[in-house]
Design a protein around this motif. Structure first.
Motif, PDB file in Angstrom:
ATOM      1  N   MET A   1       0.827  -1.205   0.000  1.00 15.16           N
ATOM      2  CA  MET A   1       0.000   0.000   0.000  1.00 15.16           C
ATOM      3  C   MET A   1       0.865   1.260   0.000  1.00 15.16           C
ATOM      4  N   PHE A   2       1.968   1.221   0.765  1.00 16.89           N
ATOM      5  CA  PHE A   2       2.890   2.358   0.757  1.00 16.89           C
ATOM      6  C   PHE A   2       3.572   2.474  -0.606  1.00 16.89           C
ATOM      7  N   PHE A   3       3.920   1.353  -1.195  1.00 14.98           N
ATOM      8  CA  PHE A   3       4.517   1.328  -2.529  1.00 14.98           C
ATOM      9  C   PHE A   3       3.584   1.987  -3.541  1.00 14.98           C
ATOM     10  N   GLU A   4       2.311   1.687  -3.441  1.00 13.67           N
ATOM     11  CA  GLU A   4       1.340   2.247  -4.380  1.00 13.67           C
ATOM     12  C   GLU A   4       1.292   3.766  -4.278  1.00 13.67           C
ATOM     13  N   GLN A   5       1.274   4.285  -3.063  1.00 12.63           N
ATOM     14  CA  GLN A   5       1.193   5.726  -2.893  1.00 12.63           C
ATOM     15  C   GLN A   5       2.515   6.415  -3.254  1.00 12.63           C
ATOM     16  N   ASN A   6       3.629   5.762  -2.935  1.00 11.55           N
ATOM     17  CA  ASN A   6       4.933   6.382  -3.132  1.00 11.55           C
ATOM     18  C   ASN A   6       5.478   6.226  -4.544  1.00 11.55           C
ATOM     19  N   ARG A   7       5.247   5.062  -5.162  1.00 10.54           N
ATOM     20  CA  ARG A   7       5.867   4.760  -6.451  1.00 10.54           C
ATOM     21  C   ARG A   7       4.892   4.777  -7.624  1.00 10.54           C
ATOM     22  N   MET A   8       3.631   4.419  -7.363  1.00 14.11           N
ATOM     23  CA  MET A   8       2.694   4.244  -8.468  1.00 14.11           C
ATOM     24  C   MET A   8       1.813   5.460  -8.720  1.00 14.11           C
TER      25      MET A   8
END
Length: 207
Positions: free
Chosen positions: A98-105
């Motif tokens: 979920m953090f990856f989605e907000q930070n990278r995607m």
């Protein structure tokens, strides 16, 4: 059954859609205030203090509490359900995605789709920026596709709110963002599995 939930949402936005999708999958009823960009409803929501962080989605609870940020709202709604793993390590893996989605995607996939979709963003849709976002988006989608290869869901053997969080923008990254989704067969299969879940609802794409 009335759940006493009111969702202030931008129906065409992936972040709002994540919450709408989980509510549908959970079978929970709610009232919705649609606040598309430059709409009267959005202006009224700002004036009324209905959006404490100045943006949608915002979920209003029966006791007057207002929850902001799609990930936090997903966590609230899914807590105590099978959408959050009982295992602490799997919970951490779920939150990591979920953090990856907000930070990278989101800053790539969602931005390119917005530049191509919304008239008020058109001035920023320069060929150079669109090309950079295309390359960056293909790179980040490759990370997700590699992870999903050989597995049905992002974490564990059943879907979690990590799948909802990433699905919000990923599932329309071809149609709205112009990404070459033929490169990502694992993502395509995963999108089909999400869309087959009972209670699934579609993104409300503007005409």
């Amino acid at each position: 059954m009335t759940e006493d939930l009111t969702l202030y949402a931008m129906p065409s936005s992936g972040n709002s859609y994540k919450v709408q999708l989980l509510l549908g999958l959970l079978g929970r009823s709610y009232a919705q205030i649609s606040c598309e960009y430059e709409s009267e409803a959005l202006a009224q929501a700002h004036d009324a203090g209905a959006l404490p962080l100045g943006k949608v989605p915002a979920l209003h609870l029966a006791d007057g509490t207002i929850l902001s940020e799609s990930g936090a709202i997903l966590w609230y709604l899914a807590n105590g359900t099978p959408w959050v793993p009982a295992n602490l390590v799997q919970q951490s893996e779920m939150l990591g995605w979920m953090f990856f989605e907000q930070n990278r995607m989101e800053g790539v996939i969602a931005v390119r789709a917005a530049l191509r979709t919304y008239p008020h963003r058109a001035a920023s849709a320069t060929p150079e920026r669109l090309a950079a976002l295309l390359d960056d988006g293909h790179d980040v989608l490759s990370v997700v596709d590699a992870h999903l290869t050989g597995r049905d869901w992002l974490v564990g053997s059943t879907p979690t709110i990590a799948d909802i969080a990433l699905y919000g923008y990923t599932h329309s990254s071809g149609s709205r963002g112009g990404y070459d989704m033929a490169r990502f067969p694992a993502i395509n299969g995963w999108c089909e599995r999400v869309a087959a879940l009972p209670g699934y609802v579609k993104l409300q794409v503007p005409e």
